[in-house]
Design an enzyme around this catalytic site. Structure first.
Site, mmCIF file in Angstrom:
data_model
loop_
_atom_site.group_PDB
_atom_site.id
_atom_site.type_symbol
_atom_site.label_atom_id
_atom_site.label_comp_id
_atom_site.label_asym_id
_atom_site.label_seq_id
_atom_site.Cartn_x
_atom_site.Cartn_y
_atom_site.Cartn_z
ATOM 1 C CB CYS A 2 -0.970 0.090 1.281
ATOM 2 S SG CYS A 2 -2.075 -1.226 1.632
ATOM 3 C CB ILE A 294 11.084 -9.254 -19.849
ATOM 4 C CG1 ILE A 294 11.191 -9.072 -18.729
ATOM 5 C CG2 ILE A 294 9.029 -9.864 -19.092
ATOM 6 C CD1 ILE A 294 11.486 -7.586 -18.942
#
Length: 633
Positions: A2, A294
């Protein structure tokens, strides 16, 4: 995961709710699932939520039974399942399944010292209304960021990122000149420093108490570096200790897999991330584990084949995406929107791409961060062996070797041989502690003094060595070995301020939570007490980890040299990024800015473009600062 923010005014000065709303709004990327506020009297707490645990009941700020204690919290408490029944037995009443709730109840029982009971990654602010006390704390290793500022008017302001504090009217934006010098030396802002004058980081393992207008900062944890009674000699007689390590590591991964949302693993094809994936497969079964990697069309820095091999060996659900070089360069325009401090590690770009890709499938990812700093995994640890040999050579031999190295033709490939050899010589006349930083950094202290128009307030090299010496003498026992001192050096600087900063900002920009099982509190304590030779021995780092992985991942992965998650900066600055570089570092622009000596910047650019020298690191470090300066000033 958060975003948090808040402030406490002096007595009699009510909090303005519109201020905390602005402070919290700029952290929306850290928590897109909702916001929450507590504003009462002179205090204001704000929260942006990324829902991970107890999706329905984990709203923050959260309070205790009588509403006297409030918390705004960023992170995860991994030992919440152990703490909760103990707190319930003490009479505390839980109304949610969120790990946040254990914080207010622990605080009720133990006060600010309760933080020592936590195993997690966290940054939080607790307001104790009965005592008029604000408590800020940050996790042991610095996985979650926390910044604070005490204004001239006596208001204590805090936030997950500096941009939240910039929204408060009692802070005026001013660059810290000492921070600029240290950024050029480290490629990041070290220790308490930020690039904003008066805005400080709360150090890892520290707690701040603000009460009666006074700030007190104290350390609640440090690594207990002491050898265990067990000594297996120079070579292992069997698999006892590696298997104990694996059992402890698997328990750490088990604690880190708790989630009410989809979870996956970053898989680079290196030893560290492969270990995380292997442990999770043992815990969950291969079919349930999602791995992500990736790759790039440019084969000089594409690592996807190694990740693919590990995923096939483990049988995971593997996700892979190949990007063009152009996709990485496109990220530059938006980099400073989510980096509110300059940061010279170019691997932040592929880390953000990986995070964005993973976020399409999961909300939480496990990564392999921390293993290198805990178990001497970087090539620089081996370079220190070479350093000792080099420094023992006769002076004329050193000069002969240096002459040969500096005559090597410049190659702009990623981590080319000439680059590594010349970078080694940058630290060859230094103490080991300073040599490591010179190998990692862009500028020496002397170079920084020449580059900056105003000059630093103090030589950053001397300041670094003094700070390290004070840290070791004040916090660790006398007679600490140089090897252990070097590990602690990495754990105090490079780990929190480069590696963890990078992962936090790059992942949070995509609202992805990334956890690091190697930094589990119990595992860190166990490893800290292990003799150094069980981590690094005969030129090989991460010895315990690698021995524990034998038979668990392919041998080719175990034996391949470490290669960072880098990009070919040197070649790009002479190719697709040439115009971008010459624009940002144009002579008139540098003169108008008034921070850097134009002649020195021009020389760096000219020599790099002509190919006579490789200035990839210093140029990139200045370029990122220029982007940051243009965006935030």
């Amino acid at each position: 995961m958060c975003g948090i923010a808040g402030f406490v005014n002096p007595e009699g000065e009510p909090a303005d709710s519109s201020i905390i709303q602005r402070m919290t709004a700029v952290l929306r990327h850290r928590g897109p699932d909702g916001d929450g506020f507590y504003v009462s009297g002179r205090v204001a707490l704000g929260h942006r939520r990324l829902s991970i645990i107890d999706l329905a009941g984990g709203t923050q700020p959260m309070t205790n039974e009588d509403g006297s204690i409030w918390v705004t919290f960023n992170g995860e408490i991994y030992n919440d399942p152990d703490l909760r029944p103990r707190l319930a037995a003490m009479g505390h009443r839980f109304v949610t399944n969120s790990d946040t709730e254990c914080l207010v109840h622990l605080y009720e029982d133990h006060g600010p010292g309760f933080v020592s009971y936590l195993n997690g990654m966290f940054a939080f602010g607790i307001w104790d209304d009965k005592h008029g006390r604000l408590v800020l704390a940050r996790d042991r290793m610095g996985q979650k960021p926390l910044y604070w500022h005490l204004s001239a008017g006596g208001t204590l302001i805090f936030g997950s990122e500096p941009k939240a504090i910039l929204e408060h009217p009692q802070y005026n934006r001013t660059i810290d000149r000492r921070g600029l010098a240290e950024y050029l030396f480290f490629e990041y802002l070290p220790y308490e420093r930020s690039m904003w004058e008066g805005i400080q980081k709360l150090l890892p393992g520290h707690v701040l108490v603000f009460e009666n207008g006074q700030v007190e900062v104290s350390r609640y944890w440090k690594a207990e570096v002491a050898e265990l009674g067990l000594d297996l000699g120079d070579e292992y007689p069997g698999p006892i200790l590696p298997e104990e390590f694996w059992g402890r590591f698997r328990q750490a991964v088990d604690r880190h897999q708790r989630s009410d949302v989809p979870l996956g693993v970053f898989l680079s094809g290196g030893v560290d991330s492969s270990a995380v994936a292997a442990a999770l497969v043992e815990l969950q079964g291969a079919k349930r584990v999602q791995t992500f990697s990736i790759g790039f069309e440019d084969q000089t820095f594409d690592e996807s084949a190694h990740a693919r091999l590990v995923a096939k060996h483990l049988g995971t659900q593997h996700h892979e995406r190949i990007f063009s070089v152009g996709r990485l360069t496109e990220l530059l325009s938006g980099l400073c929107q989510w980096l509110d401090e300059p940061f010279g590690d170019a691997s932040v770009l592929p880390t953000h791409l990986l995070s964005s890709f993973a976020r399409e499938h999961v909300t939480v990812a496990l990564g392999g961060d921390g293993a290198d700093e805990l178990m001497a995994g970087y090539p620089t640890f081996r370079a220190e062996d070479w350093l000792r040999t080099f420094q023992q050579m006769p002076r004329f031999v050193q000069q002969m070797i240096s002459g040969i190295v500096y005559q090597m033709p410049v190659r702009h490939r990623n981590f080319s041989l000439d680059f590594k050899a010349k970078q080694f010589l940058r630290g060859a006349d230094s103490s080991a502690s300073l040599a490591h930083q010179r190998w990692l950094g862009s500028f020496s202290g002397a170079e920084i003094c020449s580059l900056l128009i105003a000059g630093p307030l103090e030589d950053p090299e001397k300041a670094f060595q003094l700070r390290l010496k004070q840290c070791m003498s004040n916090e660790y026992p006398a007679g600490l070995s140089e090897a252990d001192e070097r590990l602690l050096q990495y754990q105090a600087t490079y780990l929190p301020e480069d590696i963890l900063f990078k992962v936090d900002r790059a992942s949070m920009a995509s609202s992805l939570e990334v956890r690091a099982p190697f930094l589990d509190a119990e595992l860190v304590d166990w490893l800290a007490a292990m003799p150094y030779k069980y981590k690094y021995h005969h030129g090989a780092g991460k010895l315990l980890l690698k021995k524990s992985l034998q038979g668990r991942i392919p041998d080719s992965i175990m034996n391949r040299p470490k290669k960072g998650f880098g990009i070919p900066v040197a070649a790009w600055l002479r190719g697709p990024l040439r115009e971008w570089m010459t624009d940002l570092l144009a002579e008139q622009r540098i003169k108008t800015q008034g921070l850097f000596q134009p002649l020195i910047v021009n020389r760096l650019v000219d020599e790099h473009l002509r190919g006579v020298k490789d200035h990839r690191k210093p140029l990139w470090t200045i370029l990122v600062f220029q982007m940051w300066y243009d965006h935030w000033n």
